[in-house]
Motif scaffolding. Structure first.
Motif, mmCIF file in Angstrom:
data_model
loop_
_atom_site.group_PDB
_atom_site.id
_atom_site.type_symbol
_atom_site.label_atom_id
_atom_site.label_comp_id
_atom_site.label_asym_id
_atom_site.label_seq_id
_atom_site.Cartn_x
_atom_site.Cartn_y
_atom_site.Cartn_z
ATOM 1 N N ASP A 303 0.807 -1.232 0.000
ATOM 2 C CA ASP A 303 0.000 0.000 0.000
ATOM 3 C C ASP A 303 0.831 1.268 0.000
ATOM 4 O O ASP A 303 0.427 2.278 -0.593
ATOM 5 C CB ASP A 303 -0.927 0.031 1.232
ATOM 6 N N HIS A 304 1.979 1.246 0.682
ATOM 7 C CA HIS A 304 2.757 2.482 0.850
ATOM 8 C C HIS A 304 4.105 2.455 0.127
ATOM 9 O O HIS A 304 4.968 3.292 0.377
ATOM 10 C CB HIS A 304 2.945 2.786 2.338
ATOM 11 N N ILE A 305 4.290 1.487 -0.751
ATOM 12 C CA ILE A 305 5.484 1.473 -1.603
ATOM 13 C C ILE A 305 5.281 2.488 -2.724
ATOM 14 O O ILE A 305 4.194 2.576 -3.300
ATOM 15 C CB ILE A 305 5.736 0.062 -2.176
ATOM 16 N N LEU A 306 6.317 3.270 -3.012
ATOM 17 C CA LEU A 306 6.235 4.246 -4.103
ATOM 18 C C LEU A 306 6.675 3.576 -5.401
ATOM 19 O O LEU A 306 7.771 3.029 -5.486
ATOM 20 C CB LEU A 306 7.134 5.459 -3.809
ATOM 21 N N PHE A 307 5.809 3.611 -6.403
ATOM 22 C CA PHE A 307 6.130 3.046 -7.715
ATOM 23 C C PHE A 307 6.412 4.178 -8.690
ATOM 24 O O PHE A 307 5.610 5.109 -8.834
ATOM 25 C CB PHE A 307 4.977 2.183 -8.240
ATOM 26 N N ILE A 308 7.574 4.095 -9.325
ATOM 27 C CA ILE A 308 7.928 5.057 -10.374
ATOM 28 C C ILE A 308 8.096 4.260 -11.657
ATOM 29 O O ILE A 308 8.958 3.390 -11.746
ATOM 30 C CB ILE A 308 9.229 5.811 -10.038
ATOM 31 N N ALA A 309 7.248 4.532 -12.631
ATOM 32 C CA ALA A 309 7.331 3.830 -13.915
ATOM 33 C C ALA A 309 7.932 4.768 -14.951
ATOM 34 O O ALA A 309 7.800 5.993 -14.856
ATOM 35 C CB ALA A 309 5.948 3.361 -14.356
ATOM 36 N N ALA A 310 8.614 4.194 -15.927
ATOM 37 C CA ALA A 310 9.258 5.013 -16.955
ATOM 38 C C ALA A 310 9.218 4.300 -18.289
ATOM 39 O O ALA A 310 9.265 3.073 -18.350
ATOM 40 C CB ALA A 310 10.708 5.314 -16.557
ATOM 41 N N GLY A 311 9.153 5.091 -19.334
ATOM 42 C CA GLY A 311 9.169 4.516 -20.673
ATOM 43 C C GLY A 311 9.355 5.588 -21.721
ATOM 44 O O GLY A 311 9.081 6.770 -21.485
ATOM 45 N N ALA A 312 9.857 5.169 -22.875
ATOM 46 C CA ALA A 312 10.083 6.116 -23.969
ATOM 47 C C ALA A 312 8.782 6.426 -24.705
ATOM 48 O O ALA A 312 8.590 7.533 -25.201
ATOM 49 C CB ALA A 312 11.119 5.548 -24.939
ATOM 50 N N PHE A 313 7.893 5.429 -24.797
ATOM 51 C CA PHE A 313 6.607 5.578 -25.479
ATOM 52 C C PHE A 313 6.781 6.093 -26.909
ATOM 53 O O PHE A 313 6.082 7.002 -27.353
ATOM 54 C CB PHE A 313 5.667 6.493 -24.683
ATOM 55 N N HIS A 314 7.746 5.510 -27.633
ATOM 56 C CA HIS A 314 7.946 5.850 -29.042
ATOM 57 C C HIS A 314 6.879 5.195 -29.917
ATOM 58 O O HIS A 314 6.350 5.802 -30.840
ATOM 59 C CB HIS A 314 9.332 5.392 -29.521
ATOM 60 N N LEU A 315 6.584 3.924 -29.633
ATOM 61 C CA LEU A 315 5.646 3.164 -30.460
ATOM 62 C C LEU A 315 4.272 3.063 -29.824
ATOM 63 O O LEU A 315 3.357 2.466 -30.383
ATOM 64 C CB LEU A 315 6.203 1.751 -30.715
ATOM 65 N N SER A 316 4.123 3.601 -28.651
ATOM 66 C CA SER A 316 2.840 3.583 -27.954
ATOM 67 C C SER A 316 2.720 4.867 -27.144
ATOM 68 O O SER A 316 3.625 5.709 -27.171
ATOM 69 C CB SER A 316 2.751 2.356 -27.028
ATOM 70 N N LYS A 317 1.631 5.026 -26.431
ATOM 71 C CA LYS A 317 1.447 6.199 -25.581
ATOM 72 C C LYS A 317 0.869 5.755 -24.239
ATOM 73 O O LYS A 317 0.314 4.642 -24.149
ATOM 74 C CB LYS A 317 0.557 7.237 -26.260
ATOM 75 N N PRO A 318 0.980 6.584 -23.196
ATOM 76 C CA PRO A 318 0.485 6.161 -21.879
ATOM 77 C C PRO A 318 -0.963 5.700 -21.888
ATOM 78 O O PRO A 318 -1.336 4.804 -21.128
ATOM 79 C CB PRO A 318 0.669 7.432 -21.032
ATOM 80 N N SER A 319 -1.774 6.267 -22.773
ATOM 81 C CA SER A 319 -3.190 5.875 -22.832
ATOM 82 C C SER A 319 -3.385 4.467 -23.390
ATOM 83 O O SER A 319 -4.492 3.925 -23.350
ATOM 84 C CB SER A 319 -3.977 6.881 -23.671
ATOM 85 N N ASP A 320 -2.304 3.846 -23.909
ATOM 86 C CA ASP A 320 -2.387 2.469 -24.394
ATOM 87 C C ASP A 320 -2.286 1.454 -23.250
ATOM 88 O O ASP A 320 -2.509 0.259 -23.461
ATOM 89 C CB ASP A 320 -1.285 2.187 -25.420
ATOM 90 N N LEU A 321 -1.937 1.929 -22.055
ATOM 91 C CA LEU A 321 -1.975 1.054 -20.879
ATOM 92 C C LEU A 321 -3.435 0.864 -20.481
ATOM 93 O O LEU A 321 -4.291 1.709 -20.785
ATOM 94 C CB LEU A 321 -1.199 1.693 -19.717
ATOM 95 N N ILE A 322 -3.747 -0.227 -19.804
ATOM 96 C CA ILE A 322 -5.145 -0.441 -19.401
ATOM 97 C C ILE A 322 -5.557 0.693 -18.458
ATOM 98 O O ILE A 322 -4.740 1.191 -17.667
ATOM 99 C CB ILE A 322 -5.351 -1.827 -18.737
ATOM 100 N N PRO A 323 -6.795 1.161 -18.540
ATOM 101 C CA PRO A 323 -7.238 2.335 -17.768
ATOM 102 C C PRO A 323 -6.968 2.228 -16.269
ATOM 103 O O PRO A 323 -6.579 3.207 -15.628
ATOM 104 C CB PRO A 323 -8.747 2.391 -18.052
ATOM 105 N N GLU A 324 -7.167 1.021 -15.710
ATOM 106 C CA GLU A 324 -6.967 0.864 -14.266
ATOM 107 C C GLU A 324 -5.520 1.139 -13.871
ATOM 108 O O GLU A 324 -5.250 1.741 -12.828
ATOM 109 C CB GLU A 324 -7.344 -0.561 -13.822
ATOM 110 N N LEU A 325 -4.577 0.695 -14.710
ATOM 111 C CA LEU A 325 -3.163 0.918 -14.409
ATOM 112 C C LEU A 325 -2.789 2.378 -14.615
ATOM 113 O O LEU A 325 -2.006 2.932 -13.837
ATOM 114 C CB LEU A 325 -2.287 0.016 -15.291
ATOM 115 N N GLN A 326 -3.346 2.998 -15.637
ATOM 116 C CA GLN A 326 -3.107 4.433 -15.844
ATOM 117 C C GLN A 326 -3.493 5.225 -14.593
ATOM 118 O O GLN A 326 -2.788 6.132 -14.178
ATOM 119 C CB GLN A 326 -3.940 4.946 -17.017
ATOM 120 N N GLY A 327 -4.630 4.847 -14.012
ATOM 121 C CA GLY A 327 -5.128 5.565 -12.841
ATOM 122 C C GLY A 327 -4.248 5.438 -11.620
ATOM 123 O O GLY A 327 -4.316 6.283 -10.711
#
Length: 446
Positions: A303-327
């Motif tokens: 619950d209290h672990i900080l997650f930092i995600a990173a990506g170049a998103f050259h061939l995709s965009k953040p909205s291509d992740l499933i909505p629940e994960l985006q949130g």
């Protein structure tokens, strides 16, 4: 949980520290600094309110080599936080062969326990060293039987102190002795499920029965290193270390998920869905949302672990992740591409620049490596140009171009020993210009 000493840093202090290692990217530094400060603020709240305040996870968007990983790695090191970097593309959906996403949490707990153990060893360093010296001295000068006279005991005590001093120094380092060590148990793999760990631990008990100790012959220098671990395990409260490690991972842990764009399902692929990629996202979701994971050291809530995600998103965009994960990644920051000027600053301004690293390496062989200011300008210019003409790999391009410029000097370092070697703009141009201009050649060499 004891508050980590370095956690109480203001956002300005965090950014100031990061400025020494990462050029520009102020928006990303600021966002990270605020997220870390909020972790300290949360720990000052009443317990019941602490549980309600969850970390705001961060999504960093930017090309490779612009500093995404470096920002996260540096801030974790500076603040003494449990930190692991994982690559999203290495995971597979549950039911397939490969790493399961829960292993990132087990990696974090293992890193946290190791961090606490290292801190405890540092606190008890002098005590550990004294016990190591004493154990080796007793091997060289075995204790006298209790029936000897007081004179003999006094003489022995004097000789024992002299022996300890010799062992403490380096005079006896090459002498061989036989020492008895605790047999290292068959350790569980932190990346396997807990039920497998339990089987391994059961096997360990069976296999090590009656063989808890093992005698080995080694030099005194080797014995010092071997006994430091042995002694520290004896004097440290390892159960307490493991408890604190588990708690620090829970309260202050940071998991950096790189290449998250590689598990996004691009809309460019049309209506086709990739079940493997989407499956990894769905496996990742409960961990980021907050769940309980079993580890070798006990259960941990994420619950209290900080997650930092990173990506170049050259061939995709953040909205291509499933909505629940985006949130679950509400904070987003885009890192800027590296200009020629920024490339030059990376070479000249950072505390651990590759220029300083190479100068230190060649200094070992007595070579005083000096770069003319214009040479560094040219190196930055041609590295930037190579990024523009081929794949943009950011600051990592500086490693390949500098290696190319210095390969002859490095190869013939013994010949230049005791001399100053100056790298000029002309030398840089001569080594790199033809390669940069020939795009096909640059793709293979640079």
């Amino acid at each position: 949980m004891d508050d980590p000493q370095k956690l109480n840093l203001t956002p300005q202090e965090i950014v100031e520290y990061l400025d020494g290692y990462i050029i520009q990217q102020q928006d990303a530094k600021k966002m990270i600094a605020i997220a870390l400060r909020n972790r300290w603020r949360r720990l000052q709240l009443p317990k019941e309110l602490q549980e309600e305040v969850t970390p705001k996870n961060i999504l960093m968007i930017g090309s490779t080599g612009v500093g995404k990983t470096e920002i996260a790695r540096r801030m974790a090191k500076m603040m003494g936080l449990p930190f692991v970097k994982v690559e999203a593309s290495k995971y597979t959906e549950v039911g397939f062969v490969g790493r399961d996403v829960e292993s990132m949490v087990r990696d974090l707990v293992a890193a946290s326990v190791h961090l606490i153990e290292t801190e405890e060893k540092q606190k008890n360093q002098s005590k550990i060293e004294d016990l190591v010296i004493e154990r080796i001295a007793k091997k060289l000068l075995p204790p006298l039987p209790s029936s000897v006279s007081d004179t003999k005991k006094e003489e022995y005590a004097l000789n024992f102190e002299k022996t300890k001093e010799k062992v403490r120094g380096t005079a006896l380092d090459n002498q061989k002795i036989e020492i008895e060590l605790d047999k290292r148990a068959l350790e569980g793999d932190f990346n396997v499920p807990p039920e497998i760990i339990k089987v391994q631990e059961s096997l360990t008990k069976i296999l090590s029965k009656g063989t808890e100790k093992v005698t080995k012959e080694m030099t005194i220098k080797e014995a010092k290193d071997a006994l430091r671990h042995d002694v520290s395990q004896a004097i440290l409260d390892m159960e307490k270390v493991q408890r604190e490690g588990l708690e620090r991972a829970r309260q202050c842990g940071v998991i950096f998920i790189d290449e998250i764009d590689k598990i996004a399902v691009s809309t460019k692929e049309g209506s086709r869905q990739d079940p493997s990629k989407e499956g990894v996202q769905r496996d990742l979701l409960p961990i980021v949302e907050g769940s309980t994971i079993q580890t070798k050291y006990g259960a941990i809530s994420t619950d209290h672990i900080l997650f930092i995600a990173a990506g170049a998103f050259h061939l995709s965009k953040p909205s291509d992740l499933i909505p629940e994960l985006q949130g679950r990644f509400p904070l987003r920051v885009e890192l800027e591409s590296l200009s020629e000027e920024i490339m030059h600053e990376i070479l000249t301004r950072t505390k651990s620049s590759i220029i300083k690293q190479y100068q230190a390496l060649l200094k070992v062989e007595g070579v005083d490596l000096v770069f003319e200011p214009e040479a560094l300008r040219e190196l930055a210019r041609l590295s930037y140009l190579a990024n523009q003409k081929t794949e943009d790999i950011g600051a990592r391009r500086l490693h390949t171009t500098l290696e190319k410029v210095l390969e002859d000097i490095s190869f013939n370092a013994a010949r230049y020993s005791g001399q100053q070697v100056v790298v000029s703009k002309e030398q840089v141009s001569e080594k790199l210009k033809g390669l940069v201009e020939d795009v096909d050649l640059a793709r293979f060499i640079l």
